[in-house]
Design a protein around this motif. Structure first.
Motif, PDB file in Angstrom:
ATOM      1  N   ARG A 157      20.685  -7.440  34.929  1.00 31.41           N
ATOM      2  CA  ARG A 157      19.248  -7.621  35.110  1.00 31.41           C
ATOM      3  C   ARG A 157      19.024  -8.710  36.160  1.00 31.41           C
ATOM      4  NH1 ARG A 157      15.572  -8.758  29.967  1.00 31.41           N
ATOM      5  NH2 ARG A 157      16.159  -6.583  29.648  1.00 31.41           N
ATOM      6  N   ARG A 158      18.253  -8.370  37.188  1.00 31.37           N
ATOM      7  CA  ARG A 158      18.005  -9.358  38.236  1.00 31.37           C
ATOM      8  C   ARG A 158      17.007 -10.390  37.738  1.00 31.37           C
ATOM      9  NH1 ARG A 158      16.100  -7.545  44.151  1.00 31.37           N
ATOM     10  NH2 ARG A 158      14.033  -7.596  43.201  1.00 31.37           N
ATOM     11  N   LEU A 159      17.384 -11.654  37.828  1.00 35.03           N
ATOM     12  CA  LEU A 159      16.562 -12.747  37.332  1.00 35.03           C
ATOM     13  C   LEU A 159      15.817 -13.470  38.445  1.00 35.03           C
ATOM     14  CD1 LEU A 159      19.185 -14.262  34.851  1.00 35.03           C
ATOM     15  CD2 LEU A 159      17.416 -12.553  34.372  1.00 35.03           C
ATOM     16  N   ALA A 160      16.437 -13.604  39.610  1.00 41.01           N
ATOM     17  CA  ALA A 160      15.821 -14.350  40.710  1.00 41.01           C
ATOM     18  C   ALA A 160      16.593 -14.035  41.988  1.00 41.01           C
ATOM     19  CB  ALA A 160      15.838 -15.853  40.420  1.00 41.01           C
ATOM     20  N   ARG A 161      16.106 -14.558  43.082  1.00 35.44           N
ATOM     21  CA  ARG A 161      16.797 -14.445  44.370  1.00 35.44           C
ATOM     22  C   ARG A 161      16.991 -15.832  44.949  1.00 35.44           C
ATOM     23  NH1 ARG A 161      16.826  -9.444  46.818  1.00 35.44           N
ATOM     24  NH2 ARG A 161      16.735 -10.299  48.903  1.00 35.44           N
ATOM     25  N   THR A 162      18.095 -16.007  45.641  1.00 34.88           N
ATOM     26  CA  THR A 162      18.347 -17.287  46.284  1.00 34.88           C
ATOM     27  C   THR A 162      18.695 -17.044  47.745  1.00 34.88           C
ATOM     28  OG1 THR A 162      19.669 -19.328  46.242  1.00 34.88           O
ATOM     29  CG2 THR A 162      20.785 -17.297  45.592  1.00 34.88           C
ATOM     30  N   ALA A 163      18.093 -17.816  48.617  1.00 40.89           N
ATOM     31  CA  ALA A 163      18.331 -17.652  50.053  1.00 40.89           C
ATOM     32  C   ALA A 163      19.731 -18.129  50.417  1.00 40.89           C
ATOM     33  CB  ALA A 163      17.293 -18.443  50.843  1.00 40.89           C
ATOM     34  N   THR A 164      20.311 -17.457  51.407  1.00 40.60           N
ATOM     35  CA  THR A 164      21.594 -17.870  51.984  1.00 40.60           C
ATOM     36  C   THR A 164      21.317 -18.387  53.389  1.00 40.60           C
ATOM     37  OG1 THR A 164      22.728 -16.162  50.712  1.00 40.60           O
ATOM     38  CG2 THR A 164      23.924 -17.117  52.558  1.00 40.60           C
ATOM     39  N   MET A 165      21.961 -19.499  53.756  1.00 41.36           N
ATOM     40  CA  MET A 165      21.658 -20.097  55.041  1.00 41.36           C
ATOM     41  C   MET A 165      22.886 -20.768  55.634  1.00 41.36           C
ATOM     42  SD  MET A 165      19.402 -23.312  53.578  1.00 41.36           S
ATOM     43  CE  MET A 165      18.859 -23.751  55.214  1.00 41.36           C
ATOM     44  N   LEU A 166      22.775 -21.123  56.909  1.00 37.96           N
ATOM     45  CA  LEU A 166      23.815 -21.876  57.602  1.00 37.96           C
ATOM     46  C   LEU A 166      23.367 -23.314  57.749  1.00 37.96           C
ATOM     47  CD1 LEU A 166      24.849 -19.455  60.497  1.00 37.96           C
ATOM     48  CD2 LEU A 166      25.835 -19.671  58.222  1.00 37.96           C
ATOM     49  N   VAL A 167      24.299 -24.257  57.530  1.00 37.89           N
ATOM     50  CA  VAL A 167      23.973 -25.675  57.645  1.00 37.89           C
ATOM     51  C   VAL A 167      25.117 -26.407  58.336  1.00 37.89           C
ATOM     52  CG1 VAL A 167      22.493 -25.723  55.597  1.00 37.89           C
ATOM     53  CG2 VAL A 167      24.942 -26.171  55.367  1.00 37.89           C
ATOM     54  N   ALA A 168      24.771 -27.536  58.915  1.00 44.53           N
ATOM     55  CA  ALA A 168      25.763 -28.424  59.538  1.00 44.53           C
ATOM     56  C   ALA A 168      25.157 -29.813  59.615  1.00 44.53           C
ATOM     57  CB  ALA A 168      26.153 -27.915  60.927  1.00 44.53           C
ATOM     58  N   THR A 169      25.977 -30.796  59.887  1.00 46.48           N
ATOM     59  CA  THR A 169      25.466 -32.153  60.069  1.00 46.48           C
ATOM     60  C   THR A 169      24.903 -32.300  61.480  1.00 46.48           C
ATOM     61  OG1 THR A 169      27.633 -32.934  60.816  1.00 46.48           O
ATOM     62  CG2 THR A 169      27.130 -33.131  58.448  1.00 46.48           C
ATOM     63  N   PRO A 170      23.912 -33.185  61.670  1.00 48.79           N
ATOM     64  CA  PRO A 170      23.414 -33.449  63.018  1.00 48.79           C
ATOM     65  C   PRO A 170      24.521 -33.924  63.961  1.00 48.79           C
ATOM     66  CG  PRO A 170      21.902 -34.330  61.382  1.00 48.79           C
ATOM     67  CD  PRO A 170      23.127 -33.879  60.632  1.00 48.79           C
ATOM     68  N   SER A 171      25.494 -34.691  63.437  1.00 50.65           N
ATOM     69  CA  SER A 171      26.573 -35.197  64.290  1.00 50.65           C
ATOM     70  C   SER A 171      27.481 -34.067  64.770  1.00 50.65           C
ATOM     71  CB  SER A 171      27.393 -36.246  63.538  1.00 50.65           C
ATOM     72  OG  SER A 171      27.960 -35.690  62.362  1.00 50.65           O
ATOM     73  N   TYR A 172      27.738 -33.086  63.919  1.00 50.44           N
ATOM     74  CA  TYR A 172      28.560 -31.953  64.354  1.00 50.44           C
ATOM     75  C   TYR A 172      27.856 -31.193  65.482  1.00 50.44           C
ATOM     76  CZ  TYR A 172      30.773 -27.389  64.519  1.00 50.44           C
ATOM     77  OH  TYR A 172      31.399 -26.251  64.981  1.00 50.44           O
ATOM     78  N   LEU A 173      26.560 -30.936  65.308  1.00 47.99           N
ATOM     79  CA  LEU A 173      25.824 -30.185  66.324  1.00 47.99           C
ATOM     80  C   LEU A 173      25.694 -30.975  67.613  1.00 47.99           C
ATOM     81  CD1 LEU A 173      23.033 -28.640  64.058  1.00 47.99           C
ATOM     82  CD2 LEU A 173      25.130 -27.550  64.885  1.00 47.99           C
ATOM     83  N   ALA A 251      16.582 -32.099  52.533  1.00 50.69           N
ATOM     84  CA  ALA A 251      15.437 -33.015  52.403  1.00 50.69           C
ATOM     85  C   ALA A 251      15.747 -34.386  52.979  1.00 50.69           C
ATOM     86  CB  ALA A 251      15.046 -33.133  50.924  1.00 50.69           C
ATOM     87  N   HIS A 252      16.999 -34.843  52.849  1.00 44.61           N
ATOM     88  CA  HIS A 252      17.392 -36.175  53.345  1.00 44.61           C
ATOM     89  C   HIS A 252      17.845 -36.140  54.806  1.00 44.61           C
ATOM     90  CE1 HIS A 252      18.335 -37.161  48.864  1.00 44.61           C
ATOM     91  NE2 HIS A 252      17.066 -37.399  49.166  1.00 44.61           N
ATOM     92  N   GLY A 253      18.031 -34.934  55.355  1.00 48.26           N
ATOM     93  CA  GLY A 253      18.443 -34.835  56.746  1.00 48.26           C
ATOM     94  C   GLY A 253      19.930 -34.990  56.977  1.00 48.26           C
ATOM     95  N   THR A 254      20.727 -35.089  55.915  1.00 48.63           N
ATOM     96  CA  THR A 254      22.175 -35.202  56.096  1.00 48.63           C
ATOM     97  C   THR A 254      22.782 -33.869  56.520  1.00 48.63           C
ATOM     98  OG1 THR A 254      22.391 -34.892  53.699  1.00 48.63           O
ATOM     99  CG2 THR A 254      22.485 -37.145  54.532  1.00 48.63           C
ATOM    100  N   LEU A 255      22.108 -32.780  56.190  1.00 45.81           N
ATOM    101  CA  LEU A 255      22.431 -31.463  56.717  1.00 45.81           C
ATOM    102  C   LEU A 255      21.163 -30.864  57.300  1.00 45.81           C
ATOM    103  CD1 LEU A 255      24.677 -29.915  53.888  1.00 45.81           C
ATOM    104  CD2 LEU A 255      25.442 -30.716  56.126  1.00 45.81           C
ATOM    105  N   VAL A 256      21.313 -30.027  58.321  1.00 44.31           N
ATOM    106  CA  VAL A 256      20.160 -29.378  58.944  1.00 44.31           C
ATOM    107  C   VAL A 256      20.437 -27.882  59.043  1.00 44.31           C
ATOM    108  CG1 VAL A 256      19.455 -31.414  60.260  1.00 44.31           C
ATOM    109  CG2 VAL A 256      21.080 -29.781  61.266  1.00 44.31           C
ATOM    110  N   PRO A 257      19.382 -27.047  59.025  1.00 39.55           N
ATOM    111  CA  PRO A 257      19.579 -25.598  59.153  1.00 39.55           C
ATOM    112  C   PRO A 257      20.110 -25.237  60.536  1.00 39.55           C
ATOM    113  CG  PRO A 257      17.385 -26.121  58.309  1.00 39.55           C
ATOM    114  CD  PRO A 257      17.971 -27.396  58.813  1.00 39.55           C
ATOM    115  N   VAL A 258      20.929 -24.227  60.567  1.00 38.13           N
ATOM    116  CA  VAL A 258      21.454 -23.677  61.812  1.00 38.13           C
ATOM    117  C   VAL A 258      20.927 -22.245  61.938  1.00 38.13           C
ATOM    118  CG1 VAL A 258      23.536 -23.014  63.077  1.00 38.13           C
ATOM    119  CG2 VAL A 258      23.514 -25.118  61.712  1.00 38.13           C
ATOM    120  N   LEU A 259      20.441 -21.884  63.125  1.00 38.87           N
ATOM    121  CA  LEU A 259      19.856 -20.560  63.382  1.00 38.87           C
ATOM    122  C   LEU A 259      18.762 -20.212  62.369  1.00 38.87           C
ATOM    123  CD1 LEU A 259      23.121 -18.537  64.204  1.00 38.87           C
ATOM    124  CD2 LEU A 259      21.399 -19.351  65.823  1.00 38.87           C
TER     125      LEU A 259
END
Length: 274
Positions: A157-173, A251-259
């Motif tokens: 039984r499907r209960l919810a959906r969760t988004a999948t995303m790409l993340v990285a640190t600002p320093s890596y990018l 929320a803290h900015g330690t990781l940021v979304p990619v694409l």
């Protein structure tokens, strides 16, 4: 002959003090009640009731049979009530299997509220990142984060959906550059989640609705979302992750979304039982 129906009919006749009263209580005919008792006597090979035009009395064999039959019916009624109470107010131990990341990060927030609503219920939560045999390992339910269910024999039984995303640190990018399109990921260290031994391919929906599949590679892979998050926070590369695992980091900015303009396929949270 339905022996159980005949047994109930016999007990009702004794309790009501006669065939007519018993038949009226069940809204059936006197003939039906009498026939069931006669069939029971024939099967047992003994007379259970002495019948006269004015009264009805148990024989010695009938008295012994009635006492045992009455206990059977009373215990059956108690069993029915116990099941009804259990359904109305869950009790006992509920064994749950959940993915490590979801079980430790997300369930920890809402499970106490669930238990508060069901104070007679105990929960045994087992978290791991492997497929389990619900019956063999004794789980009542498993929670699964997946795009598709592989075992169609299970009830899901499907209960919810969760988004999948790409993340990285600002320093890596800052060091390796920010991808502008999915194809740019070929030049990055991609941290991948895996359960099956096959080349890693990430699937995106473009801004125009087109579907884009990109083969990726990297120096680290894991079947544990928390481990991928830790590697991403260490600046190792770009990780694919469920959004709930990294929402505080974002929320803290330690990781940021990619694409962020390219959506990855969401995963469904399903409750699975045998």
């Amino acid at each position: 002959m339905d022996q159980f129906s005949a047994l109930k009919a016999f007990c009702r006749v004794v309790d009501a003090g006669g065939f007519s009263a018993a038949a009226a209580g069940l809204n059936v005919s006197h003939t039906v009640m009498s026939k069931q008792v006669r069939q029971l006597e024939t099967r047992l090979g003994v007379q259970l009731l002495n019948r006269t035009t004015r009264r009805l009395a148990l024989t010695e064999a009938g008295q012994a049979y009635y006492e045992r039959a009455r206990r059977i019916l009373d215990e059956l009624q108690e069993a029915d009530l116990a099941v009804s109470r259990h359904h109305a107010a869950p009790r006992g131990t509920l064994r749950i299997n959940a993915p490590m990341a979801f079980g430790t990060l997300d369930m920890a927030q809402w499970l106490p509220r669930f238990m508060a609503r069901h104070p007679e219920l105990k929960v045994d939560l087992v978290c791991n990142d492997r497929f389990v045999d619900l019956i063999e390992e004794g789980f009542d339910v498993a929670l699964r984060l997946a795009r598709e269910m592989q075992d169609s024999s299970l009830i899901a039984r499907r209960l919810a959906r969760t988004a999948t995303m790409l993340v990285a640190t600002p320093s890596y990018l800052a060091r390796y550059g920010t991808p502008a399109a999915p194809q740019d990921l070929a030049h990055h260290n991609c941290l991948t989640y895996t359960l099956v031994p096959r080349p890693h391919e990430w699937e995106f929906n473009g801004p125009d609705g087109s579907r884009i599949n990109v083969a990726v590679a990297g120096s680290f892979q894991s079947n544990n979302g928390i481990a991928l998050r830790s590697a991403a926070l260490a600046g190792v590369g770009i990780a694919t992750t469920a959004a709930f695992i990294v929402h505080e980091d974002l929320a803290h900015g330690t990781l940021v979304p990619v694409l962020p303009g390219y959506a990855m396929r969401a995963r469904a949270l399903r409750g699975v039982s045998a």
